[in-house]
Scaffold this motif. Structure first.
Motif, short mmCIF file in Angstrom:
data_model
loop_
_atom_site.label_atom_id
_atom_site.label_comp_id
_atom_site.label_asym_id
_atom_site.label_seq_id
_atom_site.Cartn_x
_atom_site.Cartn_y
_atom_site.Cartn_z
N ILE A 1 0.81 -1.22 -0.11
CA ILE A 1 0.06 -0.05 0.14
C ILE A 1 0.89 1.24 0.05
N LYS A 2 1.98 1.20 0.82
CA LYS A 2 2.88 2.35 0.79
C LYS A 2 3.37 2.69 -0.58
N ILE A 3 3.95 1.70 -1.22
CA ILE A 3 4.91 1.80 -2.34
C ILE A 3 3.56 2.45 -3.25
N ARG A 4 2.38 1.76 -3.46
CA ARG A 4 1.51 2.21 -4.47
C ARG A 4 1.07 3.75 -4.25
N ASN B 1 1.98 6.31 -6.93
CA ASN B 1 1.02 6.37 -7.80
C ASN B 1 0.76 5.20 -8.95
N ARG B 2 1.35 4.12 -8.67
CA ARG B 2 1.19 3.03 -9.56
C ARG B 2 0.54 1.53 -8.89
N ARG B 3 0.08 0.85 -10.11
CA ARG B 3 -0.49 -0.39 -9.57
C ARG B 3 0.29 -1.36 -8.93
N VAL B 4 0.25 -1.91 -8.00
CA VAL B 4 1.28 -2.93 -7.26
C VAL B 4 0.42 -4.26 -7.08
N GLU B 5 1.16 -5.31 -7.79
CA GLU B 5 0.66 -6.58 -7.79
C GLU B 5 1.66 -7.61 -6.88
N ILE B 6 1.32 -8.17 -5.79
CA ILE B 6 2.26 -9.16 -5.14
C ILE B 6 2.24 -10.45 -5.83
N LEU B 7 3.45 -10.82 -6.44
CA LEU B 7 3.52 -12.22 -7.04
C LEU B 7 4.00 -13.10 -6.03
N GLU B 8 4.63 -12.94 -5.37
CA GLU B 8 5.39 -13.85 -4.51
C GLU B 8 5.61 -13.62 -3.15
#
Length: 96
Positions: free
Chosen positions: A59-62, A66-73
């Motif tokens: 959430i902090k990185i997003r 201001n970019r979409r962040v997806e947790i892959l692993e």
């Protein structure tokens, strides 16, 4: 209780240009809970390692980029000093 587990987390992000890369890098460097990070521009992946809450970091990185962040692993990692061959480097080195 504010105990955090050590994690190694890989995120997928859009890294289109050098400006995007710098924005992500600055956001990661400002986060004290991260021991180390690795940005793979070619594949659009960001790996972070440290004692943190995975959802909070994503959430902090997003918010900061201001970019979409997806947790892959997401996997649990050993604590600091356990197999750390970096010599206390921290920053943008290789993942342990």
């Amino acid at each position: 209780m504010d105990y955090r587990q050590f994690y190694c987390m890989t995120l997928r992000m859009s890294i289109d240009c050098n400006g995007c890369y710098q924005k992500i890098r600055r956001a990661l460097l400002q986060m004290q809970e991260l021991e180390s990070h690795l940005i793979d521009r070619k594949h659009g992946r960001v790996s972070v390692w440290g004692a943190f809450s995975p959802q909070d970091v994503a959430i902090k990185i997003r918010k900061r980029t201001n970019r979409r962040v997806e947790i892959l692993e997401l996997r649990e990692a050993a604590g600091p000093g356990a197999g750390d061959e970096q010599g206390g480097g921290g920053g943008g080195g290789q993942m342990p």
